[in-house]
Design an enzyme around this catalytic site. Structure first.
Site, PDB file in Angstrom:
ATOM      1  CB  CYS A   2      -0.795  -0.117   1.427  1.00 49.26           C
ATOM      2  SG  CYS A   2      -1.326  -1.626   1.662  1.00 49.26           S
ATOM      3  CB  CYS A 229      10.025  -5.072  -1.570  1.00 52.62           C
ATOM      4  SG  CYS A 229       9.693  -5.401  -2.998  1.00 52.62           S
ATOM      5  CG  ASP A 342       5.522  -5.673 -19.057  1.00 52.79           C
ATOM      6  OD1 ASP A 342       5.266  -4.435 -18.650  1.00 52.79           O
ATOM      7  OD2 ASP A 342       4.506  -6.969 -19.496  1.00 52.79           O
ATOM      8  CG  ASP A 343       6.307  -4.638 -15.354  1.00 54.89           C
ATOM      9  OD1 ASP A 343       6.107  -5.504 -14.524  1.00 54.89           O
ATOM     10  OD2 ASP A 343       5.900  -3.960 -16.510  1.00 54.89           O
ATOM     11  CB  CYS A 379       6.308 -11.670  -2.652  1.00 52.64           C
ATOM     12  SG  CYS A 379       6.321 -10.349  -1.643  1.00 52.64           S
ATOM     13  CB  CYS A 428      13.763  -9.344  -0.221  1.00 50.54           C
ATOM     14  SG  CYS A 428      12.571 -10.376  -0.205  1.00 50.54           S
ATOM     15  CB  CYS A 431       9.646 -13.208  -5.918  1.00 50.97           C
ATOM     16  SG  CYS A 431      10.062 -11.658  -6.496  1.00 50.97           S
TER      17      CYS A 431
HETATM   18  P1  5GP Z   1       0.728 -11.695 -16.346  1.00 51.67           P
HETATM   19  O1  5GP Z   1       0.210 -11.007 -17.600  1.00 51.67           O
HETATM   20  O2  5GP Z   1       2.077 -12.473 -16.640  1.00 51.67           O
HETATM   21  O3  5GP Z   1      -0.247 -12.680 -15.101  1.00 51.67           O
HETATM   22  O4  5GP Z   1       1.169 -10.411 -15.785  1.00 51.67           O
HETATM   23  C1  5GP Z   1       2.018  -9.499 -16.453  1.00 51.67           C
HETATM   24  C2  5GP Z   1       2.000  -8.609 -15.944  1.00 51.67           C
HETATM   25  O5  5GP Z   1       1.650  -7.459 -14.814  1.00 51.67           O
HETATM   26  C3  5GP Z   1       2.636  -7.086 -17.184  1.00 51.67           C
HETATM   27  O6  5GP Z   1       2.719  -6.601 -17.825  1.00 51.67           O
HETATM   28  C4  5GP Z   1       3.338  -6.129 -15.323  1.00 51.67           C
HETATM   29  O7  5GP Z   1       3.229  -4.807 -15.794  1.00 51.67           O
HETATM   30  C5  5GP Z   1       2.450  -6.211 -14.230  1.00 51.67           C
HETATM   31  N1  5GP Z   1       2.147  -7.004 -12.924  1.00 51.67           N
HETATM   32  C6  5GP Z   1       2.827  -7.145 -12.482  1.00 51.67           C
HETATM   33  N2  5GP Z   1       3.474  -7.284 -11.044  1.00 51.67           N
HETATM   34  C7  5GP Z   1       1.801  -6.662 -10.710  1.00 51.67           C
HETATM   35  C8  5GP Z   1       1.154  -5.912  -9.782  1.00 51.67           C
HETATM   36  O8  5GP Z   1       1.649  -6.412  -8.145  1.00 51.67           O
HETATM   37  N3  5GP Z   1      -0.493  -5.932  -9.979  1.00 51.67           N
HETATM   38  C9  5GP Z   1      -0.504  -5.634 -11.263  1.00 51.67           C
HETATM   39  N4  5GP Z   1      -1.523  -5.227 -10.867  1.00 51.67           N
HETATM   40  N5  5GP Z   1      -0.238  -5.860 -12.205  1.00 51.67           N
HETATM   41  C10 5GP Z   1       1.616  -6.437 -11.774  1.00 51.67           C
HETATM   42 MG    MG Z   2       2.420  -3.829 -17.073  1.00 51.22          MG
END
Ligand code: 5GP
Ligand code: MG
Length: 466
Positions: A2, A229, A342-343, A379, A428, A431
């Site tokens: 949060c 993190c 992508d991240d 996590c 950390c 994951c």
């Molecule tokens: P996937 O589609 O592989 O399940 O999720 C990947 C996408 O989820 C990436 O575009 C990434 O930016 C986004 N993402 C990664 N971690 C989180 C999170 O904690 N919350 C949300 N809403 N999106 C996430």
């Molecule tokens: Mg994304």
């Protein structure tokens, strides 16, 4: 996970709500403000964005704010939920807001909590009473019983206080200007308020601010092992935030540079364009474009007005959300080699969809680069990264993931280049490597291994703005 905010000094409640909006990317499930006047505590909460919190047009001496991102708890689905799911909470003499996740609530209490901030507020309030009102001793006791991540901001009588757990999992910064003191999850809040950032709250440090402008600092617990993190830098925090003296934008840029180097080593056909998946990966895409001398084109645009998010329980729901989330610049795709950045890849839904969408529109080759190394472990500290078995990298090799997302090449970050890009070693990485830095999390781990990964589902809030 949060966002938290604490303000001391006559500050407008509407101004505080605007500041809280700068933490909306840290949680859009629900949000709340609490203010104290003559020891009278008032709270106002809302589902969704902080913009929806109703506050009177006046100033207050003490203000706390929270934006909520559900991790272990379920999502807020009705106004009735707000009372118990969303901080800040007031218990006894204490008001508190919290970022992180306590892993051993159920061990310490038989009461069922919808939000561990409420648990922390109760525990702290009890500890204060059993320690003759000493906040320092109360936090010492809290550190000895609580396992997990907790960056907190609170009010006790006529003092504002801030504490960051001894490992420093979650960010927490503060600044002072004139009569105003602000503590927040991210430094951008201070920038917007025009309050210069003083520094991060140190791990294990308790800060107490009084109305006369005096700040006291107490070292509650010195921990040789700090575990910040890393995902804050990769995904969570705003690019303009500075955490542990590292500008998040710069870290993301360096992550892109490292991926660029890996791409060069792979000797693939050169891409025509580098395309970021908005918004988090933009700095990385810029760095890759510079390094590879390939133009960057924002061919994938985000549908910003998708509306309220909801729990996506089934794969069909996730697929349909992924279909609505992005809009493409159709005319620029046909016959091109495209390097998408992508991240992170969690389940692989987004990557698979994007690759398919680009190929459908005639892309010749689609390479997919990811600034985060493969995430293999859930996590327990407040980032909602599903269960292990939902993480595609926990069961699939990189080649298998590339096959699943149908990319012509998949380029992942290495853990070593991730550490270099962040520039600090005290991270950390649980994951990524399953090395959980706290005792109770390791116990959970042992249980998961004993019982298999069919333990409780964690709701994965996919549609956070970044
Ligand atoms: P996937 O589609 O592989 O399940 O999720 C990947 C996408 O989820 C990436 O575009 C990434 O930016 C986004 N993402 C990664 N971690 C989180 C999170 O904690 N919350 C949300 N809403 N999106 C996430
Ligand atoms: Mg994304």
């Amino acid at each position: 996970m949060c966002g938290v905010l604490g303000i001391l000094g006559e500050y407008s409640l509407r101004g505080a709500r605007d500041l809280l909006l700068l933490l909306a990317h840290r949680g859009q499930d629900a949000s709340g403000l609490l203010w104290v006047e003559d020891r009278q505590v008032t709270t106002s909460r809302s589902m969704g964005s902080p913009a929806r919190i109703i506050v009177p047009d006046k100033v207050s001496q003490f203000i706390l704010g929270s934006t909520r991102y559900p991790t272990t708890g379920r999502r807020v689905t009705s106004e009735e939920d707000l009372e118990t799911f969303v901080g800040p909470f007031h218990r006894g003499r204490v008001s508190l807001t919290h970022n992180g996740n306590v892993t051993n609530v159920k061990v310490l209490s038989s009461k069922r909590y919808d939000c561990d901030t409420e648990f922390l507020a109760e525990r702290l309030s009890n500890n204060i009473n059993s320690n003759d009102g000493s906040l320092q001793k109360a936090f010492k006791d809290l550190e000895s019983e609580i396992d997990g991540a907790f960056s907190v901001v609170g009010v006790l009588d006529d003092k504002l206080f801030a504490y960051r757990d001894s490992r420093g999992f979650k960010p927490l910064v503060f600044g002072r200007s004139g009569d105003t003191t602000i503590v927040a999850s991210e430094s951008t809040v201070l920038d917007m308020a025009g309050v210069p950032m003083e520094r991060d709250v140190y791990p294990g440090e308790l800060l107490i601010f009084d109305t006369g402008g005096v700040m006291e600092s107490y070292s509650i617990l010195q921990n040789a092992l700090h575990t910040h993190c890393f995902f804050e830098y990769v995904y969570f925090a705003h690019p303009a935030a500075t955490i542990e003296n590292q500008l998040v934008y710069d870290v993301r840029f360096r992550l892109g540079r490292a991926l660029g180097q890996t791409f060069i080593r792979m000797n693939l056909d050169p891409p025509d364009y580098i395309v970021p998946v908005p918004d988090t990966s933009r700095p990385a895409a810029q760095a890759m474009a510079e390094m590879l001398q390939v133009p960057i084109r924002e061919i994938i645009l985000k549908n910003r007005y998708l509306g309220r998010t909801f729990i996506l329980r089934s794969q069909e729901e996730r697929d349909s959300m992924a279909s609505n989330k992005y809009i493409y610049l159709d005319g620029k795709i046909k016959g091109k080699n495209i390097l998408v950045v992508d991240d992170s890849i969690v389940r692989g839904t987004t990557a698979r969809k994007i690759v398919a969408d680009l190929k459908k529109r005639g892309a010749e080759k689609v390479y997919f680069a990811v600034t985060c190394p493969p995430q293999t472990h859930a996590c327990y500290y407040g980032i909602d990264i599903a269960t292990d078995r939902e993480l595609i990298a926990s069961t699939s090799s990189i080649q298998e993931i590339a096959d699943f997302v149908q990319a012509d090449a998949l380029i992942y970050q290495e853990t070593s280049t991730l550490e270099n890009a962040i520039g600090i070693k005290d991270l950390c990485l649980a994951c990524l490597d399953g090395k959980y830095p706290t005792e109770h999390a390791r116990k959970i781990r042992d249980k998961v291994q004993e019982l298999g990964t069919t333990h409780n589902e964690r709701d994965y809030e996919r549609e956070l703005s970044e």
